[in-house]
Scaffold this motif. Sequence first.
Motif, PDB file in Angstrom:
ATOM      1  N   GLY A   1       0.820  -1.204   0.000  1.00  0.00           N
ATOM      2  CA  GLY A   1       0.000   0.000   0.000  1.00  0.00           C
ATOM      3  C   GLY A   1       0.849   1.246   0.000  1.00  0.00           C
ATOM      4  O   GLY A   1       2.072   1.181   0.008  1.00  0.00           O
ATOM      5  N   SER A   2       0.151   2.393  -0.010  1.00  0.00           N
ATOM      6  CA  SER A   2       0.837   3.686   0.015  1.00  0.00           C
ATOM      7  C   SER A   2       0.032   4.699   0.807  1.00  0.00           C
ATOM      8  O   SER A   2      -1.197   4.667   0.807  1.00  0.00           O
ATOM      9  N   PHE A   3       0.753   5.580   1.480  1.00  0.00           N
ATOM     10  CA  PHE A   3       0.175   6.806   2.011  1.00  0.00           C
ATOM     11  C   PHE A   3       0.394   7.861   0.938  1.00  0.00           C
ATOM     12  O   PHE A   3       1.445   7.872   0.301  1.00  0.00           O
ATOM     13  N   VAL A   4      -0.569   8.732   0.748  1.00  0.00           N
ATOM     14  CA  VAL A   4      -0.404   9.838  -0.187  1.00  0.00           C
ATOM     15  C   VAL A   4      -0.767  11.134   0.534  1.00  0.00           C
ATOM     16  O   VAL A   4      -1.648  11.152   1.384  1.00  0.00           O
ATOM     17  N   ILE A   5      -0.080  12.206   0.180  1.00  0.00           N
ATOM     18  CA  ILE A   5      -0.235  13.467   0.898  1.00  0.00           C
ATOM     19  C   ILE A   5      -1.405  14.312   0.382  1.00  0.00           C
ATOM     20  O   ILE A   5      -1.885  15.183   1.087  1.00  0.00           O
ATOM     21  N   SER A   6      -1.887  14.031  -0.846  1.00  0.00           N
ATOM     22  CA  SER A   6      -2.901  14.904  -1.435  1.00  0.00           C
ATOM     23  C   SER A   6      -3.942  14.110  -2.216  1.00  0.00           C
ATOM     24  O   SER A   6      -3.719  12.962  -2.604  1.00  0.00           O
ATOM     25  N   GLU A   7      -5.072  14.773  -2.469  1.00  0.00           N
ATOM     26  CA  GLU A   7      -6.128  14.178  -3.294  1.00  0.00           C
ATOM     27  C   GLU A   7      -5.619  13.903  -4.706  1.00  0.00           C
ATOM     28  O   GLU A   7      -5.979  12.903  -5.320  1.00  0.00           O
ATOM     29  N   ALA A   8      -4.770  14.804  -5.227  1.00  0.00           N
ATOM     30  CA  ALA A   8      -4.227  14.618  -6.576  1.00  0.00           C
ATOM     31  C   ALA A   8      -3.402  13.332  -6.661  1.00  0.00           C
ATOM     32  O   ALA A   8      -3.539  12.557  -7.618  1.00  0.00           O
ATOM     33  N   LEU A   9      -2.561  13.074  -5.675  1.00  0.00           N
ATOM     34  CA  LEU A   9      -1.778  11.836  -5.655  1.00  0.00           C
ATOM     35  C   LEU A   9      -2.683  10.619  -5.470  1.00  0.00           C
ATOM     36  O   LEU A   9      -2.417   9.554  -6.034  1.00  0.00           O
ATOM     37  N   LEU A  10      -3.723  10.782  -4.690  1.00  0.00           N
ATOM     38  CA  LEU A  10      -4.673   9.682  -4.491  1.00  0.00           C
ATOM     39  C   LEU A  10      -5.320   9.297  -5.824  1.00  0.00           C
ATOM     40  O   LEU A  10      -5.341   8.109  -6.182  1.00  0.00           O
ATOM     41  N   ARG A  11      -5.799  10.279  -6.581  1.00  0.00           N
ATOM     42  CA  ARG A  11      -6.409  10.011  -7.887  1.00  0.00           C
ATOM     43  C   ARG A  11      -5.405   9.397  -8.860  1.00  0.00           C
ATOM     44  O   ARG A  11      -5.705   8.433  -9.565  1.00  0.00           O
ATOM     45  N   GLN A  12      -4.187   9.962  -8.890  1.00  0.00           N
ATOM     46  CA  GLN A  12      -3.161   9.451  -9.792  1.00  0.00           C
ATOM     47  C   GLN A  12      -2.837   7.996  -9.481  1.00  0.00           C
ATOM     48  O   GLN A  12      -2.731   7.161 -10.379  1.00  0.00           O
ATOM     49  N   ASN A  13      -2.683   7.664  -8.206  1.00  0.00           N
ATOM     50  CA  ASN A  13      -2.358   6.287  -7.813  1.00  0.00           C
ATOM     51  C   ASN A  13      -3.510   5.326  -8.069  1.00  0.00           C
ATOM     52  O   ASN A  13      -3.283   4.189  -8.461  1.00  0.00           O
ATOM     53  N   LYS A  14      -4.732   5.775  -7.820  1.00  0.00           N
ATOM     54  CA  LYS A  14      -5.891   4.904  -8.081  1.00  0.00           C
ATOM     55  C   LYS A  14      -5.965   4.542  -9.559  1.00  0.00           C
ATOM     56  O   LYS A  14      -6.335   3.429  -9.910  1.00  0.00           O
ATOM     57  N   SER A  15      -5.598   5.489 -10.403  1.00  0.00           N
ATOM     58  CA  SER A  15      -5.615   5.250 -11.835  1.00  0.00           C
ATOM     59  C   SER A  15      -4.477   4.319 -12.269  1.00  0.00           C
ATOM     60  O   SER A  15      -4.685   3.371 -13.026  1.00  0.00           O
ATOM     61  N   LYS A  16      -3.278   4.579 -11.774  1.00  0.00           N
ATOM     62  CA  LYS A  16      -2.098   3.833 -12.209  1.00  0.00           C
ATOM     63  C   LYS A  16      -1.941   2.477 -11.509  1.00  0.00           C
ATOM     64  O   LYS A  16      -1.459   1.513 -12.095  1.00  0.00           O
ATOM     65  N   TYR A  17      -2.346   2.414 -10.218  1.00  0.00           N
ATOM     66  CA  TYR A  17      -2.188   1.189  -9.424  1.00  0.00           C
ATOM     67  C   TYR A  17      -3.536   0.843  -8.775  1.00  0.00           C
ATOM     68  O   TYR A  17      -3.693   0.966  -7.552  1.00  0.00           O
ATOM     69  N   PRO A  18      -4.507   0.400  -9.545  1.00  0.00           N
ATOM     70  CA  PRO A  18      -5.862   0.222  -9.021  1.00  0.00           C
ATOM     71  C   PRO A  18      -5.997  -0.847  -7.931  1.00  0.00           C
ATOM     72  O   PRO A  18      -6.945  -0.807  -7.155  1.00  0.00           O
ATOM     73  N   ASN A  19      -5.060  -1.766  -7.830  1.00  0.00           N
ATOM     74  CA  ASN A  19      -5.170  -2.861  -6.858  1.00  0.00           C
ATOM     75  C   ASN A  19      -4.410  -2.619  -5.556  1.00  0.00           C
ATOM     76  O   ASN A  19      -4.389  -3.490  -4.693  1.00  0.00           O
ATOM     77  N   ILE A  20      -3.788  -1.475  -5.414  1.00  0.00           N
ATOM     78  CA  ILE A  20      -2.982  -1.200  -4.224  1.00  0.00           C
ATOM     79  C   ILE A  20      -3.768  -0.345  -3.244  1.00  0.00           C
ATOM     80  O   ILE A  20      -4.286   0.712  -3.616  1.00  0.00           O
ATOM     81  N   PRO A  21      -3.879  -0.775  -1.993  1.00  0.00           N
ATOM     82  CA  PRO A  21      -4.583   0.045  -0.985  1.00  0.00           C
ATOM     83  C   PRO A  21      -3.876   1.392  -0.785  1.00  0.00           C
ATOM     84  O   PRO A  21      -2.652   1.459  -0.738  1.00  0.00           O
ATOM     85  N   LEU A  22      -4.673   2.442  -0.674  1.00  0.00           N
ATOM     86  CA  LEU A  22      -4.158   3.798  -0.512  1.00  0.00           C
ATOM     87  C   LEU A  22      -4.788   4.453   0.706  1.00  0.00           C
ATOM     88  O   LEU A  22      -5.947   4.189   1.017  1.00  0.00           O
ATOM     89  N   CYS A  23      -4.036   5.311   1.336  1.00  0.00           N
ATOM     90  CA  CYS A  23      -4.537   6.054   2.487  1.00  0.00           C
ATOM     91  C   CYS A  23      -4.104   7.513   2.332  1.00  0.00           C
ATOM     92  O   CYS A  23      -2.915   7.790   2.168  1.00  0.00           O
ATOM     93  N   LEU A  24      -5.053   8.426   2.378  1.00  0.00           N
ATOM     94  CA  LEU A  24      -4.756   9.849   2.330  1.00  0.00           C
ATOM     95  C   LEU A  24      -4.226  10.263   3.701  1.00  0.00           C
ATOM     96  O   LEU A  24      -4.893  10.089   4.711  1.00  0.00           O
ATOM     97  N   LEU A  25      -3.004  10.769   3.727  1.00  0.00           N
ATOM     98  CA  LEU A  25      -2.359  11.160   4.980  1.00  0.00           C
ATOM     99  C   LEU A  25      -1.709  12.536   4.807  1.00  0.00           C
ATOM    100  O   LEU A  25      -0.499  12.641   4.593  1.00  0.00           O
ATOM    101  N   PRO A  26      -2.520  13.609   4.890  1.00  0.00           N
ATOM    102  CA  PRO A  26      -1.931  14.955   4.774  1.00  0.00           C
ATOM    103  C   PRO A  26      -1.090  15.275   6.000  1.00  0.00           C
ATOM    104  O   PRO A  26      -1.192  14.621   7.032  1.00  0.00           O
ATOM    105  N   ASN A  27      -0.239  16.291   5.889  1.00  0.00           N
ATOM    106  CA  ASN A  27       0.634  16.656   7.009  1.00  0.00           C
ATOM    107  C   ASN A  27      -0.145  17.037   8.258  1.00  0.00           C
ATOM    108  O   ASN A  27       0.352  16.914   9.362  1.00  0.00           O
ATOM    109  N   SER A  28      -1.359  17.514   8.099  1.00  0.00           N
ATOM    110  CA  SER A  28      -2.144  17.943   9.250  1.00  0.00           C
ATOM    111  C   SER A  28      -2.720  16.782  10.036  1.00  0.00           C
ATOM    112  O   SER A  28      -3.263  16.969  11.112  1.00  0.00           O
ATOM    113  N   THR A  29      -2.606  15.560   9.515  1.00  0.00           N
ATOM    114  CA  THR A  29      -3.197  14.393  10.187  1.00  0.00           C
ATOM    115  C   THR A  29      -2.366  14.005  11.392  1.00  0.00           C
ATOM    116  O   THR A  29      -1.171  13.913  11.311  1.00  0.00           O
TER     117      THR A  29
END
Length: 190
Positions: A162-190
Amino acid sequence: MELNIVYIGGLSFPLGYAMTKRRRYMVDYMNEKNIECHVLSTRYKKNEQLNNPSKGMYGKTDYYDLSDLFYKGCIFSYYGKGKQKIKQWYNSSKKNIMIFSTKLNVEDFIFFQYAYRLGYKIVFDQVETSYLADGTNESIKRKCYILFCEFISDYAYKKASGSFVISEALLRQNKSKYPNIPLCLLPNST
Protein backbone atom coordinates in the motif's frame (compact mmCIF):
# COMPACT_ATOMS: atom_id res chain seq x y z
CA MET A 1 -1.51 -8.07 16.11
CA GLU A 2 0.93 -5.39 17.31
CA LEU A 3 2.90 -3.35 14.81
CA ASN A 4 6.61 -2.94 14.23
CA ILE A 5 7.36 -0.01 11.91
CA VAL A 6 10.67 0.65 10.15
CA TYR A 7 11.06 3.92 8.25
CA ILE A 8 13.78 3.83 5.64
CA GLY A 9 15.15 6.17 3.00
CA GLY A 10 17.42 9.01 2.09
CA LEU A 11 16.33 11.44 4.78
CA SER A 12 18.21 12.82 7.72
CA PHE A 13 16.76 12.05 11.15
CA PRO A 14 15.80 13.38 13.69
CA LEU A 15 16.68 16.87 12.37
CA GLY A 16 16.00 17.75 8.77
CA TYR A 17 13.72 19.41 6.29
CA ALA A 18 10.06 18.92 5.28
CA MET A 19 10.08 15.13 4.74
CA THR A 20 12.06 14.60 7.93
CA LYS A 21 9.44 16.60 9.81
CA ARG A 22 6.67 14.51 8.22
CA ARG A 23 8.48 11.36 9.29
CA ARG A 24 8.99 12.77 12.78
CA TYR A 25 5.24 13.48 13.10
CA MET A 26 4.58 9.81 12.37
CA VAL A 27 7.30 8.66 14.77
CA ASP A 28 5.92 10.97 17.48
CA TYR A 29 2.56 9.25 17.10
CA MET A 30 4.18 5.79 17.28
CA ASN A 31 6.09 6.80 20.41
CA GLU A 32 2.91 8.13 22.01
CA LYS A 33 1.01 4.90 21.24
CA ASN A 34 3.91 2.62 22.32
CA ILE A 35 4.26 1.14 18.84
CA GLU A 36 7.69 -0.32 18.12
CA CYS A 37 9.40 1.96 15.62
CA HIS A 38 12.84 2.35 14.01
CA VAL A 39 14.40 4.71 11.45
CA LEU A 40 17.13 3.76 8.98
CA SER A 41 18.57 6.74 7.11
CA THR A 42 20.23 5.76 3.87
CA ARG A 43 22.18 8.00 1.49
CA TYR A 44 21.18 11.68 1.57
CA LYS A 45 22.95 14.99 1.05
CA LYS A 46 24.58 15.85 4.38
CA ASN A 47 24.11 19.26 5.96
CA GLU A 48 26.58 20.12 8.71
CA GLN A 49 24.08 22.54 10.28
CA LEU A 50 21.77 19.66 11.18
CA ASN A 51 24.52 17.78 13.03
CA ASN A 52 22.55 14.55 13.54
CA PRO A 53 24.38 11.78 15.39
CA SER A 54 24.88 8.63 13.30
CA LYS A 55 22.76 6.62 15.75
CA GLY A 56 20.65 7.22 18.80
CA MET A 57 17.19 7.39 20.26
CA TYR A 58 14.37 9.77 19.44
CA GLY A 59 11.90 9.17 22.24
CA LYS A 60 11.28 5.42 22.18
CA THR A 61 12.48 5.11 18.57
CA ASP A 62 16.01 4.08 17.70
CA TYR A 63 17.61 5.37 14.52
CA TYR A 64 20.70 4.58 12.50
CA ASP A 65 22.30 6.63 9.70
CA LEU A 66 24.18 4.80 6.93
CA SER A 67 25.02 7.82 4.78
CA ASP A 68 28.59 8.29 6.06
CA LEU A 69 29.43 4.73 4.99
CA PHE A 70 28.13 5.48 1.49
CA TYR A 71 30.05 8.72 1.10
CA LYS A 72 33.28 7.20 2.41
CA GLY A 73 33.01 4.57 -0.34
CA CYS A 74 32.37 1.71 2.09
CA ILE A 75 29.66 0.20 -0.09
CA PHE A 76 29.94 -3.33 1.31
CA SER A 77 29.67 -1.95 4.85
CA TYR A 78 26.76 0.28 3.77
CA TYR A 79 24.74 -2.69 2.54
CA GLY A 80 25.96 -5.06 5.24
CA LYS A 81 25.06 -2.73 8.09
CA GLY A 82 21.76 -1.80 6.45
CA LYS A 83 20.73 -5.42 6.04
CA GLN A 84 21.89 -6.16 9.58
CA LYS A 85 19.61 -3.42 10.96
CA ILE A 86 16.65 -4.53 8.82
CA LYS A 87 17.02 -8.10 10.10
CA GLN A 88 17.72 -7.01 13.71
CA TRP A 89 14.57 -4.87 13.76
CA TYR A 90 12.34 -7.59 12.29
CA ASN A 91 10.08 -8.86 15.06
CA SER A 92 8.44 -12.21 14.26
CA SER A 93 5.81 -11.72 16.98
CA LYS A 94 4.53 -8.50 15.36
CA LYS A 95 3.28 -7.25 12.00
CA ASN A 96 6.40 -5.79 10.37
CA ILE A 97 5.93 -2.80 8.08
CA MET A 98 8.69 -0.97 6.23
CA ILE A 99 7.86 2.53 5.01
CA PHE A 100 9.88 4.01 2.15
CA SER A 101 9.73 7.61 0.96
CA THR A 102 8.09 8.64 -2.34
CA LYS A 103 10.93 7.60 -4.58
CA LEU A 104 12.86 4.37 -4.15
CA ASN A 105 16.47 5.38 -4.73
CA VAL A 106 18.47 3.01 -6.90
CA GLU A 107 20.91 2.33 -4.09
CA ASP A 108 18.04 1.40 -1.72
CA PHE A 109 16.59 -1.26 -4.03
CA ILE A 110 18.69 -3.95 -2.34
CA PHE A 111 17.11 -3.00 1.01
CA PHE A 112 13.64 -3.14 -0.58
CA GLN A 113 14.29 -6.66 -1.90
CA TYR A 114 15.83 -7.84 1.37
CA ALA A 115 12.96 -6.53 3.51
CA TYR A 116 10.42 -7.99 1.09
CA ARG A 117 12.07 -11.43 1.34
CA LEU A 118 12.21 -11.22 5.15
CA GLY A 119 8.45 -10.70 5.23
CA TYR A 120 8.05 -6.98 5.81
CA LYS A 121 4.91 -5.41 4.40
CA ILE A 122 6.20 -2.60 2.16
CA VAL A 123 4.45 0.78 2.16
CA PHE A 124 5.39 4.04 0.43
CA ASP A 125 4.82 7.53 1.81
CA GLN A 126 4.28 9.59 -1.34
CA VAL A 127 4.47 13.37 -1.36
CA GLU A 128 5.37 14.06 -5.02
CA THR A 129 4.14 12.95 -8.41
CA SER A 130 7.58 13.32 -10.00
CA TYR A 131 10.89 14.88 -9.06
CA LEU A 132 11.29 16.05 -12.67
CA ALA A 133 8.50 18.60 -12.74
CA ASP A 134 8.58 21.35 -15.38
CA GLY A 135 10.96 24.12 -14.46
CA THR A 136 13.40 22.04 -12.41
CA ASN A 137 17.00 22.84 -13.22
CA GLU A 138 18.83 19.51 -13.01
CA SER A 139 21.88 18.23 -14.85
CA ILE A 140 21.44 15.50 -17.47
CA LYS A 141 23.18 13.05 -15.14
CA ARG A 142 20.79 13.93 -12.28
CA LYS A 143 17.74 13.72 -14.59
CA CYS A 144 18.82 10.24 -15.73
CA TYR A 145 19.28 9.16 -12.12
CA ILE A 146 15.80 10.44 -11.19
CA LEU A 147 14.22 8.75 -14.22
CA PHE A 148 15.86 5.46 -13.25
CA CYS A 149 14.67 5.87 -9.64
CA GLU A 150 11.14 6.56 -10.86
CA PHE A 151 11.28 3.45 -13.07
CA ILE A 152 12.36 1.34 -10.08
CA SER A 153 9.74 3.01 -7.88
CA ASP A 154 7.03 2.07 -10.36
CA TYR A 155 8.11 -1.59 -10.08
CA ALA A 156 8.25 -1.34 -6.27
CA TYR A 157 4.81 0.30 -5.97
CA LYS A 158 3.33 -2.70 -7.78
CA LYS A 159 4.92 -5.04 -5.22
CA ALA A 160 3.99 -2.86 -2.22
CA SER A 161 1.22 -3.60 0.26
CA GLY A 162 0.00 0.00 0.00
CA SER A 163 0.84 3.69 0.02
CA PHE A 164 0.17 6.81 2.01
CA VAL A 165 -0.40 9.84 -0.19
CA ILE A 166 -0.23 13.47 0.90
CA SER A 167 -2.90 14.90 -1.44
CA GLU A 168 -6.13 14.18 -3.29
CA ALA A 169 -4.23 14.62 -6.58
CA LEU A 170 -1.78 11.84 -5.66
CA LEU A 171 -4.67 9.68 -4.49
CA ARG A 172 -6.41 10.01 -7.89
CA GLN A 173 -3.16 9.45 -9.79
CA ASN A 174 -2.36 6.29 -7.81
CA LYS A 175 -5.89 4.90 -8.08
CA SER A 176 -5.61 5.25 -11.83
CA LYS A 177 -2.10 3.83 -12.21
CA TYR A 178 -2.19 1.19 -9.42
CA PRO A 179 -5.86 0.22 -9.02
CA ASN A 180 -5.17 -2.86 -6.86
CA ILE A 181 -2.98 -1.20 -4.22
CA PRO A 182 -4.58 0.05 -0.99
CA LEU A 183 -4.16 3.80 -0.51
CA CYS A 184 -4.54 6.05 2.49
CA LEU A 185 -4.76 9.85 2.33
CA LEU A 186 -2.36 11.16 4.98
CA PRO A 187 -1.93 14.95 4.77
CA ASN A 188 0.63 16.66 7.01
CA SER A 189 -2.14 17.94 9.25
CA THR A 190 -3.20 14.39 10.19
